[in-house]
Design an enzyme around this catalytic site. Structure first.
Site, PDB file in Angstrom:
ATOM      1  N   CYS A  63      -3.483  -3.325   4.352  1.00  0.00           N
ATOM      2  CA  CYS A  63      -2.592  -4.374   4.869  1.00  0.00           C
ATOM      3  C   CYS A  63      -2.978  -5.767   4.383  1.00  0.00           C
ATOM      4  O   CYS A  63      -2.232  -6.730   4.602  1.00  0.00           O
ATOM      5  CB  CYS A  63      -2.570  -4.340   6.394  1.00  0.00           C
ATOM      6  N   HIS A  91      -2.978 -10.163  12.023  1.00  0.00           N
ATOM      7  CA  HIS A  91      -2.366  -8.928  11.511  1.00  0.00           C
ATOM      8  C   HIS A  91      -2.024  -8.069  12.729  1.00  0.00           C
ATOM      9  O   HIS A  91      -2.846  -7.914  13.628  1.00  0.00           O
ATOM     10  CB  HIS A  91      -3.335  -8.206  10.573  1.00  0.00           C
ATOM     11  N   GLU A 137       0.841  -1.188   0.000  1.00  0.00           N
ATOM     12  CA  GLU A 137       0.000   0.000   0.000  1.00  0.00           C
ATOM     13  C   GLU A 137       0.877   1.239   0.000  1.00  0.00           C
ATOM     14  O   GLU A 137       0.407   2.348   0.229  1.00  0.00           O
ATOM     15  CB  GLU A 137      -0.975  -0.001   1.171  1.00  0.00           C
TER      16      GLU A 137
HETATM   17  N1  COA Z   1       0.364   2.362  31.192  1.00  0.00           N
HETATM   18  C1  COA Z   1      -0.086   1.222  30.598  1.00  0.00           C
HETATM   19  N2  COA Z   1      -1.067   1.220  29.637  1.00  0.00           N
HETATM   20  C2  COA Z   1      -1.569   2.412  29.266  1.00  0.00           C
HETATM   21  C3  COA Z   1      -1.148   3.623  29.840  1.00  0.00           C
HETATM   22  C4  COA Z   1      -0.123   3.567  30.843  1.00  0.00           C
HETATM   23  N3  COA Z   1       0.347   4.673  31.419  1.00  0.00           N
HETATM   24  N4  COA Z   1      -1.818   4.621  29.272  1.00  0.00           N
HETATM   25  C5  COA Z   1      -2.666   4.067  28.355  1.00  0.00           C
HETATM   26  N5  COA Z   1      -2.515   2.729  28.359  1.00  0.00           N
HETATM   27  C6  COA Z   1      -3.182   1.739  27.521  1.00  0.00           C
HETATM   28  C7  COA Z   1      -4.657   2.010  27.304  1.00  0.00           C
HETATM   29  O1  COA Z   1      -5.434   1.522  28.377  1.00  0.00           O
HETATM   30  C8  COA Z   1      -4.888   1.271  26.004  1.00  0.00           C
HETATM   31  O2  COA Z   1      -4.997  -0.122  26.247  1.00  0.00           O
HETATM   32  P1  COA Z   1      -6.411  -0.877  26.016  1.00  0.00           P
HETATM   33  O3  COA Z   1      -6.796  -0.590  24.612  1.00  0.00           O
HETATM   34  O4  COA Z   1      -6.081  -2.303  26.256  1.00  0.00           O
HETATM   35  O5  COA Z   1      -7.339  -0.263  27.016  1.00  0.00           O
HETATM   36  C9  COA Z   1      -3.604   1.471  25.238  1.00  0.00           C
HETATM   37  O6  COA Z   1      -2.623   1.839  26.207  1.00  0.00           O
HETATM   38  C10 COA Z   1      -3.675   2.557  24.185  1.00  0.00           C
HETATM   39  O7  COA Z   1      -4.188   3.705  24.787  1.00  0.00           O
HETATM   40  P2  COA Z   1      -5.184   4.664  23.995  1.00  0.00           P
HETATM   41  O8  COA Z   1      -5.553   5.784  24.878  1.00  0.00           O
HETATM   42  O9  COA Z   1      -6.275   3.866  23.374  1.00  0.00           O
HETATM   43  O10 COA Z   1      -4.174   5.169  22.874  1.00  0.00           O
HETATM   44  P3  COA Z   1      -4.383   6.219  21.724  1.00  0.00           P
HETATM   45  O11 COA Z   1      -5.792   6.665  21.627  1.00  0.00           O
HETATM   46  O12 COA Z   1      -3.357   7.255  21.915  1.00  0.00           O
HETATM   47  O13 COA Z   1      -3.987   5.408  20.378  1.00  0.00           O
HETATM   48  C11 COA Z   1      -4.239   3.660  18.739  1.00  0.00           C
HETATM   49  C12 COA Z   1      -3.974   4.003  20.226  1.00  0.00           C
HETATM   50  C13 COA Z   1      -3.954   2.185  18.509  1.00  0.00           C
HETATM   51  C14 COA Z   1      -5.687   3.974  18.399  1.00  0.00           C
HETATM   52  C15 COA Z   1      -3.279   4.521  17.849  1.00  0.00           C
HETATM   53  O14 COA Z   1      -1.953   4.188  18.142  1.00  0.00           O
HETATM   54  C16 COA Z   1      -3.524   4.370  16.378  1.00  0.00           C
HETATM   55  O15 COA Z   1      -4.389   5.049  15.809  1.00  0.00           O
HETATM   56  N6  COA Z   1      -2.730   3.481  15.712  1.00  0.00           N
HETATM   57  C17 COA Z   1      -2.858   3.252  14.288  1.00  0.00           C
HETATM   58  C18 COA Z   1      -4.116   2.535  13.868  1.00  0.00           C
HETATM   59  C19 COA Z   1      -4.135   1.104  14.051  1.00  0.00           C
HETATM   60  O16 COA Z   1      -3.126   0.534  14.351  1.00  0.00           O
HETATM   61  N7  COA Z   1      -5.335   0.521  13.890  1.00  0.00           N
HETATM   62  C20 COA Z   1      -5.552  -0.853  14.183  1.00  0.00           C
HETATM   63  C21 COA Z   1      -6.382  -1.606  13.185  1.00  0.00           C
HETATM   64  S1  COA Z   1      -5.597  -1.843  11.600  1.00  0.00           S
END
Ligand code: COA
Length: 415
Positions: free
Chosen positions: A114, A249, A82
């Site tokens: 992906c 994935h 991609e």
């Molecule tokens: N210690 C331990 N864990 C912590 C923490 C800390 N201090 N602070 C947050 N976390 C955990 C949260 O609880 C969460 O875990 P959970 O989902 O099991 O509850 C995790 O860390 C992520 O936190 P979150 O607030 O959801 O992160 P975010 O909103 O900043 O972003 C994604 C997370 C994955 C949405 C972001 O990285 C993203 O958009 N990634 C790309 C998209 C992607 O990968 N999509 C997946 C499908 S293809």
């Protein structure tokens, strides 16, 4: 007679630099535990402009040939990506030229976020299984550079890599269960990269919902076919327990944990005829954690050290799993789930080959990772800010390919 088809050998390529994910967290003022425990990340590959998807694909393909794949037998070359470099000319054509592959082959790229690499693998597998390959082999390459904007939520889930698969009637690594795949697709806007943009846009939490919805549909499709063909049997426990390992994935490692728990829960709810009550959920939690540890966690080490590599990510999981446990898994069935935003997905399965461990040890997984250079966050930011046609700082290392500039609107490569 049924033709055996699957992966005979594989190889991979990674960029030469990486960042420690804890360094990134500190630089962004985030608790490092969020990235390490919350997302399951350890390190993240950083690709310089010379390490584009063509360069990574060609390097992985060259390593596959060095492992003994006979170029004269390859009749099919498909690249799942991609992060292609041209609207018309596929990466497959660049790779064909760079690796001096025969001209008597079918070449093309497949794109669906992906999932594109799995689309290529399935096309190759079915080309061989149908008899159209007439004894020839296929090379499937999955190559991507995952980029989100600096300081965005997606930033810690970047990475880059390419995996090269040799698909043939001698599936030494993984014999695929042809015809058992379950598919699920839908028109959703969870992750996308409009034409002209280098960084992807993502609705992160929604993309996780789409992933899990697709997984539920694809797994059900696979399970119903596997039950009908008596590859698995009806059971009280979730049917996924009959797979020795399940690979997902991996946009970030924690997603695989959520995925495995969701697959189990869906079947438990199906049996209960509705949502589980609090007591049943409390009883399931430690079982789900234990099954994750034994069935999924062994495949995540390589992904946690490279980050997201889009199409290549599922096949990095496979490489990592067989690197860690190839010998003990010989003869056992594993499940694989491929997801591409947009979205398309597939759950499929295969039986690990007796020569898997030997085939994987020939890659030198640890050596490829250990020779990488750790870079600071300012250096990572400098590399990401380079224009896509920045000149090569150094000649490519022996055996590797690099993008070397555009001349007369034509991309050139060195190595
Ligand atoms: N210690 C331990 N864990 C912590 C923490 C800390 N201090 N602070 C947050 N976390 C955990 C949260 O609880 C969460 O875990 P959970 O989902 O099991 O509850 C995790 O860390 C992520 O936190 P979150 O607030 O959801 O992160 P975010 O909103 O900043 O972003 C994604 C997370 C994955 C949405 C972001 O990285 C993203 O958009 N990634 C790309 C998209 C992607 O990968 N999509 C997946 C499908 S293809």
């Amino acid at each position: 007679m049924k033709v055996r088809v699957g992966i005979e050998a594989l190889a991979f390529a990674v960029p030469h630099r990486y960042v420690e994910i804890e360094d990134l967290a500190r630089a962004r003022g985030v608790d490092p535990n969020k990235f390490t425990q919350g997302l399951g990340a350890r390190q993240m590959a950083v690709a310089e402009p010379g390490e584009d998807a063509v360069a990574l694909a060609a390097t992985a393909g060259r390593r596959l040939l060095a492992l003994g794949a006979d170029p004269s037998k390859i009749g099919f070359l498909a690249v799942g990506t991609e992060t292609g470099v041209d609207h018309s000319k596929p990466i497959a054509s660049f790779v064909q030229g760079l690796l001096k592959l025969p001209r008597t082959m079918r070449t093309f790229d497949t794109q669906h976020a992906c999932y594109g690499g799995t689309a290529a693998l399935m096309a190759a597998t079915e080309w061989i299984a149908s008899g159209a390959g007439a004894g020839r082999t296929a090379m499937v390459l999955c190559a991507d550079v995952a980029r989100y904007g600096l300081s965005t939520a997606g930033e810690p889930t970047q990475g880059a890599a390419a995996v090269a698969l040799l698909v043939s009637e001698s599936p030494d690594v993984l014999e695929l269960d042809v015809g058992l795949s379950g598919s699920f697709s839908a028109d959703v806007h969870d992750f996308w990269r409009p034409v002209g943009r280098r960084d992807a846009l993502v609705d992160g939490h929604y993309s996780m919902e789409c992933y899990l919805q697709a997984l539920a549909g694809a797994y059900r499709g696979w399970r119903d076919r596997a039950l009908a063909r008596e590859v698995i049997r009806p059971s009280e426990a979730p049917t996924s327990e009959q797979l020795a390992r399940v690979l997902y994935h991996v946009p970030f490692c924690k997603m695989a944990k959520k995925a495995h728990a969701a697959v189990r829960l869906a079947e438990l709810e199906e049996r209960a005829g509705g949502p589980l009550d609090e007591a049943a959920l409390a009883a399931e939690a430690p079982v789900a954690a234990a099954r994750f540890a034994s069935q999924v966690a062994p495949s995540l080490d390589l992904c946690s050290r490279i980050g997201n590599a889009y199409t290549a990510s599922l096949y990095l999981s496979l490489t990592g799993l067989l690197h860690a446990q190839g010998a003990e898994l010989a003869g056992q069935r594993i499940g694989l789930f491929s997801y591409g935003s947009g979205c398309a997905s597939e759950f499929f399965s295969g039986v690990v080959g007796k020569r898997a461990a030997e085939r994987i040890s020939a890659i030198g997984v640890e050596a490829l990772l250990e020779r990488r250079e750790r870079v600071s966050i300012p250096e990572y930011e400098r590399i990401l800010s380079l224009p896509p046609d920045a000149p090569l700082a150094n000649d490519p290392p022996e055996g590797e390919v690099r993008y070397a500039g555009t001349v007369d609107h034509k991309r050139t490569y060195r190595g």
